[in-house]
Design a protein around this motif. Structure first.
Motif, PDB file in Angstrom:
ATOM      1  N   LYS A  23       0.832  -1.192   0.000  1.00  0.00           N
ATOM      2  CA  LYS A  23       0.000   0.000   0.000  1.00  0.00           C
ATOM      3  C   LYS A  23       0.869   1.246   0.000  1.00  0.00           C
ATOM      4  N   ASP A  24       2.107   1.094  -0.408  1.00  0.00           N
ATOM      5  CA  ASP A  24       3.012   2.224  -0.448  1.00  0.00           C
ATOM      6  C   ASP A  24       3.162   2.737  -1.874  1.00  0.00           C
ATOM      7  N   SER A  25       2.313   2.214  -2.729  1.00  0.00           N
ATOM      8  CA  SER A  25       2.422   2.635  -4.132  1.00  0.00           C
ATOM      9  C   SER A  25       1.033   2.710  -4.747  1.00  0.00           C
ATOM     10  N   VAL A  26       0.978   3.340  -5.893  1.00  0.00           N
ATOM     11  CA  VAL A  26      -0.287   3.443  -6.606  1.00  0.00           C
ATOM     12  C   VAL A  26      -0.023   3.272  -8.094  1.00  0.00           C
ATOM     13  N   THR A  27      -0.954   2.644  -8.777  1.00  0.00           N
ATOM     14  CA  THR A  27      -0.843   2.504 -10.233  1.00  0.00           C
ATOM     15  C   THR A  27      -2.006   3.257 -10.874  1.00  0.00           C
ATOM     16  N   LYS A  37      10.940  11.401  -8.268  1.00  0.00           N
ATOM     17  CA  LYS A  37      12.023  11.291  -9.255  1.00  0.00           C
ATOM     18  C   LYS A  37      11.591  10.283 -10.325  1.00  0.00           C
ATOM     19  N   LEU A  38      11.969  10.573 -11.536  1.00  0.00           N
ATOM     20  CA  LEU A  38      11.672   9.620 -12.611  1.00  0.00           C
ATOM     21  C   LEU A  38      12.701   8.497 -12.555  1.00  0.00           C
ATOM     22  N   VAL A  39      12.233   7.261 -12.381  1.00  0.00           N
ATOM     23  CA  VAL A  39      13.191   6.145 -12.335  1.00  0.00           C
ATOM     24  C   VAL A  39      13.089   5.239 -13.564  1.00  0.00           C
ATOM     25  N   GLU A  40      11.946   5.267 -14.230  1.00  0.00           N
ATOM     26  CA  GLU A  40      11.833   4.446 -15.433  1.00  0.00           C
ATOM     27  C   GLU A  40      10.793   5.057 -16.358  1.00  0.00           C
ATOM     28  N   TYR A  41      11.116   5.018 -17.639  1.00  0.00           N
ATOM     29  CA  TYR A  41      10.151   5.539 -18.608  1.00  0.00           C
ATOM     30  C   TYR A  41      10.225   4.729 -19.877  1.00  0.00           C
ATOM     31  N   GLN A  42       9.079   4.238 -20.291  1.00  0.00           N
ATOM     32  CA  GLN A  42       9.000   3.654 -21.624  1.00  0.00           C
ATOM     33  C   GLN A  42       7.907   4.391 -22.374  1.00  0.00           C
ATOM     34  N   MET A  43       8.296   5.006 -23.486  1.00  0.00           N
ATOM     35  CA  MET A  43       7.353   5.802 -24.259  1.00  0.00           C
ATOM     36  C   MET A  43       6.094   4.996 -24.576  1.00  0.00           C
ATOM     37  N   ASN A  44       4.947   5.621 -24.382  1.00  0.00           N
ATOM     38  CA  ASN A  44       3.648   4.985 -24.627  1.00  0.00           C
ATOM     39  C   ASN A  44       3.449   3.719 -23.806  1.00  0.00           C
ATOM     40  N   GLY A  45       4.220   3.567 -22.776  1.00  0.00           N
ATOM     41  CA  GLY A  45       4.122   2.356 -21.966  1.00  0.00           C
ATOM     42  C   GLY A  45       3.920   2.661 -20.494  1.00  0.00           C
ATOM     43  N   ARG A  46       5.000   3.057 -19.850  1.00  0.00           N
ATOM     44  CA  ARG A  46       4.937   3.194 -18.401  1.00  0.00           C
ATOM     45  C   ARG A  46       5.881   4.276 -17.902  1.00  0.00           C
ATOM     46  N   ASN A  94      10.854  11.602  -3.852  1.00  0.00           N
ATOM     47  CA  ASN A  94      12.053  12.398  -3.617  1.00  0.00           C
ATOM     48  C   ASN A  94      12.159  12.617  -2.102  1.00  0.00           C
ATOM     49  N   GLU A  95      13.043  11.867  -1.478  1.00  0.00           N
ATOM     50  CA  GLU A  95      13.119  11.894  -0.004  1.00  0.00           C
ATOM     51  C   GLU A  95      13.601  13.250   0.511  1.00  0.00           C
ATOM     52  N   ASP A  96      14.244  14.023  -0.371  1.00  0.00           N
ATOM     53  CA  ASP A  96      14.743  15.342   0.063  1.00  0.00           C
ATOM     54  C   ASP A  96      13.836  16.473  -0.404  1.00  0.00           C
ATOM     55  N   TYR A  97      12.587  16.141  -0.698  1.00  0.00           N
ATOM     56  CA  TYR A  97      11.689  17.168  -1.228  1.00  0.00           C
ATOM     57  C   TYR A  97      11.513  18.298  -0.214  1.00  0.00           C
ATOM     58  N   TRP A  98      11.517  19.511  -0.731  1.00  0.00           N
ATOM     59  CA  TRP A  98      11.420  20.677   0.142  1.00  0.00           C
ATOM     60  C   TRP A  98      10.025  20.860   0.729  1.00  0.00           C
ATOM     61  N   GLY A  99       9.029  20.345   0.026  1.00  0.00           N
ATOM     62  CA  GLY A  99       7.634  20.545   0.455  1.00  0.00           C
ATOM     63  C   GLY A  99       7.129  19.353   1.244  1.00  0.00           C
ATOM     64  N   PRO A 100       5.798  19.277   1.403  1.00  0.00           N
ATOM     65  CA  PRO A 100       5.230  18.129   2.121  1.00  0.00           C
ATOM     66  C   PRO A 100       5.604  16.826   1.428  1.00  0.00           C
ATOM     67  N   LYS A 101       6.129  15.887   2.217  1.00  0.00           N
ATOM     68  CA  LYS A 101       6.607  14.641   1.609  1.00  0.00           C
ATOM     69  C   LYS A 101       5.413  13.785   1.167  1.00  0.00           C
ATOM     70  N   PRO A 102       5.437  13.280  -0.077  1.00  0.00           N
ATOM     71  CA  PRO A 102       4.322  12.436  -0.532  1.00  0.00           C
ATOM     72  C   PRO A 102       4.177  11.202   0.361  1.00  0.00           C
ATOM     73  N   LYS A 103       2.939  10.766   0.547  1.00  0.00           N
ATOM     74  CA  LYS A 103       2.715   9.594   1.404  1.00  0.00           C
ATOM     75  C   LYS A 103       3.076   8.290   0.692  1.00  0.00           C
ATOM     76  N   LEU A 104       2.892   8.273  -0.609  1.00  0.00           N
ATOM     77  CA  LEU A 104       3.190   7.048  -1.348  1.00  0.00           C
ATOM     78  C   LEU A 104       4.603   7.098  -1.912  1.00  0.00           C
ATOM     79  N   LYS A 105       5.311   5.984  -1.736  1.00  0.00           N
ATOM     80  CA  LYS A 105       6.707   5.952  -2.154  1.00  0.00           C
ATOM     81  C   LYS A 105       6.857   5.822  -3.665  1.00  0.00           C
ATOM     82  N   ARG A 106       5.921   5.123  -4.253  1.00  0.00           N
ATOM     83  CA  ARG A 106       6.073   4.816  -5.680  1.00  0.00           C
ATOM     84  C   ARG A 106       4.775   5.104  -6.429  1.00  0.00           C
ATOM     85  N   VAL A 107       4.918   5.735  -7.555  1.00  0.00           N
ATOM     86  CA  VAL A 107       3.760   5.980  -8.427  1.00  0.00           C
ATOM     87  C   VAL A 107       4.075   5.369  -9.792  1.00  0.00           C
ATOM     88  N   VAL A 108       3.212   4.475 -10.223  1.00  0.00           N
ATOM     89  CA  VAL A 108       3.378   3.872 -11.555  1.00  0.00           C
ATOM     90  C   VAL A 108       2.248   4.389 -12.434  1.00  0.00           C
TER      91      VAL A 108
END
Lengths: 504, 333
Positions: free
Chosen positions: A29-33, A192-201, A207-221
């Motif tokens: 539950k630490d990520s969202v797709t 941070k962008l960790v993976e990109y496939q055009m028209n795919g994913r 970003n653990e050093d984000y200056w603003g409110p830290k996002p609750k979810l670690k990973r967004v797909v």
């Protein structure tokens, strides 16, 4: 080279199949797709204006100014800003605690690079068109700068939170070049962008050093799923957690499925009929009759489940350009009367052309057909032609649009200049209305610096345009969204769906 | 046949040239202004004219074609109007995925086609023949995009048995070596990625392949009927060879040749059919790229993708010709 025995390979494959069949468990539950209907055009956020990609960029990059969910302009990288009374300069103060994803500090030099130096060096960027009046950006200190303009630019703060306005790193870009940046982009955003496939994913990590409110979810797909039926199937099968842009009926149906919630959210996108001031529409009676004959509430009910608010102005409720109490009535009797005054009737209809897109926004083509049917009853015979959205501007520049075009206009900021100003400015390709009487008023209004006068001016222009039949606002558009019920997110008035606002 | 094959190979260059010319002229005749499309909506007429000049669109058509052809021959397909990225890079990024999908679909079509052809042959003049014929007709009349949606509903939503978006499960990072995901998974020693990629490939490949299987079935059945009229089949029976052995070891070997030729021709259609299937399955291949390009009137991408399709189809056709030549000694005489 790694050598694999057949047994090891088979065992690995079986294990992988087992794991793959349990994506929700693996993801936790630490990520969202998210199932998103379109991709970015590239990872240079200043380069191309694509409204649907704005939310994707906002997860990786930061804008100088931001908007709250209710679309109020709020500080972001810029913590304070002051527009000069004459609108000729904008003093800015930046945060001192912002770092790019490579750890380097964001300063006013990066801001100058993004909005001035890149453009002046000849890089082909769409933001060059947003800041045409920009003469220079004077750097006072690493946290202070002044934007200077060659004519009043009262909407620049709004544009700093609008399309393509994202601060990019000067040093990094100069070091890796444009292609290097597009391949491995860094911003100051919450992910941070960790993976990109055009028209795919697109895979983003917090970003653990984000200056603003830290996002609750670690990973967004973000799964790029362009076909609406596939997005419906994906959310129904549970392989994604949230999606947008599904057909209205499907959103309503999926809302009744256990574990899912369907939403029809009004957004800052207006659906209207753009109008020419010549041909059969040179006659104001015909234009006004065409407008009076449209039952907007019926269109909303038929195509948007009643969620799309009928509009009488090119502005949505709650935005500065909206005028409470101004109504353009649905009145078929009046339409018939106006047409009769010009010698037309259902037996002897006036003939016009109408263009529409098909699939650019939900039910566009069907809505156009419904309007044609409404017109037929009062004595307007419209011939419908389908055009590609991308060709609208080209056809308008070439004076080749028919009398009217069903059009959808996105204005994430809600600013009245970007509504009435862009939609009615005869020098811009959004407007087929080229009559100089209204046109000169519109162009002059772009230079009004005083905020109160500016807003009042646009409100007056919007009303005048509708009253004279220079545009026919129809509905406030609706964003369809389906999500798992236990996934929360912040609802933005402009339809942004941001991973940093989500949590389970 | 050898001479014919050599002639066909020699014709590849001129065919490509003609195709490129037709493609170029056809796209230039479209009522689309690439210069205007390349600019933001707020661009002025002066800026659009400057873009037109920079793109060479103000030059005579013949000159434009010569420039484009020269650049294409040097591997420079220009820059995408919409994405402002080199088209060559976009092709390299997406072509392996489409080839992988098309080959997988061809395998599905081949397996179904040959298996079904054998079944049709076995059912000839029997009660089940009409049902089998009806089934193949039905398979053939359903277009690939409808198969795609049916499979999503059946295997993705109803049974939740197979994934139907993208190429890998969320959480897995795509290894990038050759761009061919199955191959790359093996090269980096990741059977989990291999398994995931294979599972993601199954439904789009089946949707694409199933529509192409019936013609293979029918051609194989007809070829087998013809081959069974040959003397050597009768002689084999007289020698006491079993029916199964006659079919698989003797008849099929000869009957498969026209089937192979057909499959070669079909690969071209199948490759083209990947467009909609890729969009429906969110499969990041060249078809997906092409659909976007058409929507945005991105002429450099349309030209390059169409030319790539042509090259791939010609290459496959030539390869199948060579294979047929290799398998049939009589053709080499």
């Amino acid at each position: 080279m790694v050598k694999l025995s057949r047994r090891v390979f088979a065992q690995g494959a079986s294990l992988a199949s087992l794991l793959a069949s349990l994506p929700a468990v693996a993801a936790g539950k630490d990520s969202v797709t998210i199932g998103w209907p379109s991709d970015v055009t590239g990872w240079d956020p200043n380069q191309r204006f694509t409204p649907d990609a704005q939310a994707l960029y906002k997860m990786v990059f930061d804008q100088p100014l931001d908007q709250s969910p209710s679309l109020k302009l709020i500080p972001n990288l810029i913590k304070a800003w002051t527009l000069a009374p004459d609108g000729m300069s904008l003093a800015l103060e930046f945060r001192d605690d912002v770092r790019f994803h490579d750890g380097s500090k964001m300063t006013s030099a990066d801001f100058r690079w993004t909005f001035f130096e890149r453009v002046k060096s000849g890089q082909k960027l769409d933001i060059a068109n947003s800041f045409r009046k920009l003469k220079d950006i004077e750097i006072i200190s690493p946290t202070k700068a002044v934007m200077r303009f060659d004519s009043p630019a009262p909407t620049v703060p709004v544009w700093l939170a609008f399309l393509g306005s994202f601060v990019v790193p000067k040093d990094y870009m100069e070091k890796v070049g444009l292609e290097g940046f597009a391949a491995k982009p860094i911003g100051t955003g919450p992910y941070k962008l960790v993976e990109y496939q055009m028209n795919g994913r697109i895979v983003l990590e917090r970003n653990e050093d984000y200056w603003g409110p830290k996002p609750k979810l670690k990973r967004v797909v973000i799964e790029i799923i362009k076909d609406p039926s596939a997005r419906v199937a994906a959310i129904q099968s549970g392989s994604i957690d949230l999606t947008v842009g599904v057909p209205v009926r499907e959103a309503e149906r999926l809302g009744k499925v256990a574990g899912l919630k369907g939403e029809l959210n009004p957004i800052q996108r207006v659906i209207l009929l753009q109008v020419r001031n010549d041909q059969a529409f040179a006659d104001p009676n015909v234009r006004l009759a065409a407008h009076h004959a449209i039952d907007k509430a019926a269109l909303s009910k038929a195509f948007y489940g009643g969620a799309a608010v009928p509009l009488s102005l090119p502005a949505t409720p709650g935005t500065p350009g909206f005028v409470d109490g101004f109504k353009f009535a649905y009145d078929p009797a009046m339409a018939t009367k106006l047409l009769a005054a010009s010698g037309f009737s259902p037996a002897k209809p006036v003939k016009i052309g109408m263009a529409t897109t098909n699939g650019q926004f939900p039910n566009d083509y069907d809505m156009a057909r419904a309007i044609v049917a409404m017109w037929k009853k009062v004595g307007i015979e419209a011939e419908l032609e389908v055009i590609e959205y991308a060709k609208y501007f080209e056809l308008n520049r070439g004076n080749k649009l028919p009398e009217t075009t069903l059009y959808s206009f996105d204005n994430a900021t809600g600013d009245p200049e970007i509504y009435a100003g862009y939609l009615l400015n005869p020098k811009l390709p959004f407007s087929p209305w080229k009559d100089p009487v209204l046109g000169e008023k519109v162009i002059a209004q772009f230079n009004v610096a005083d905020e109160a006068k500016r807003i009042a001016g646009w409100r007056a222009i919007g009303q005048e345009a509708v009253t004279m039949g220079a545009c026919m606002p129809l509905l406030q558009s609706v964003q369809t969204l389906v999500r798992k019920t236990d996934l929360a997110y912040s609802k933005y008035g402009n339809g942004w769906v941001l991973g940093q606002t989500m949590n389970w | 046949m050898v001479l014919s094959f050599a002639r066909r190979l020699a014709a590849v260059g001129p065919i490509l040239l003609v195709v490129s010319l037709l493609l170029f002229v056809a796209l230039r005749l479209l009522p689309v202004d690439p210069a205007a499309m390349s600019m933001p909506p707020t661009a002025t007429k002066v800026e659009i004219e400057a873009a037109r000049s920079a793109m060479g669109l103000d030059r005579p058509l013949v000159e434009q074609y010569a420039i484009w052809l020269g650049q294409t021959l040097h591997g420079d397909f220009g820059t995408s109007i919409h994405m402002r990225r080199p088209v060559g890079g976009l092709l390299l990024e997406t072509l392996p995925a489409t080839i992988e999908l098309s080959v997988a679909a061809m395998i599905v079509a081949g397996l179904l086609g040959i298996g079904g052809g054998l079944a049709l042959f076995a059912l000839r003049n029997r009660r089940g023949e009409a049902v089998a014929e009806l089934t193949t007709t039905l398979m053939m009349s359903i277009p690939e995009f409808l198969w795609a949606l049916l499979f999503i509903f059946l295997f993705g939503v109803l049974l939740s048995a197979l994934p139907f978006t993208g190429r890998l499960d969320p959480g897995m990072t795509r290894p990038v070596v050759s761009g061919f995901l199955l191959l790359d998974a093996l090269l980096v020693g990741r059977p989990d990625i291999y398994a995931s990629a294979l599972r993601h490939l199954l439904l789009p490949a089946a949707a694409l392949g199933i529509a192409f299987a019936p013609p293979v079935m029918r051609v194989l059945r007809t070829s087998l009927v013809d081959v069974y009229q040959e003397d050597y089949i009768r002689q084999a029976r007289l020698r006491g060879v079993g029916e199964a052995r006659i079919l698989l070891a003797h008849a099929l070997k000869n009957a498969i040749l026209p089937t192979l030729t057909l499959m070669g021709v079909q690969f071209g259609f199948l490759f083209g059919g990947s467009l909609l299937v890729e969009v429906i399955y969110a499969y990041p291949g060249m078809g997906n790229l092409m659909v976007d390009a058409v929507r945005n009137a991105d002429l450099p991408i349309i030209q390059a993708v169409a030319l790539t399709y042509c090259v791939v189809v010609l290459a496959i056709t030539s390869a199948v010709d060579a294979l047929v030549l290799l398998l049939n000694p009589r053709l080499r005489a």
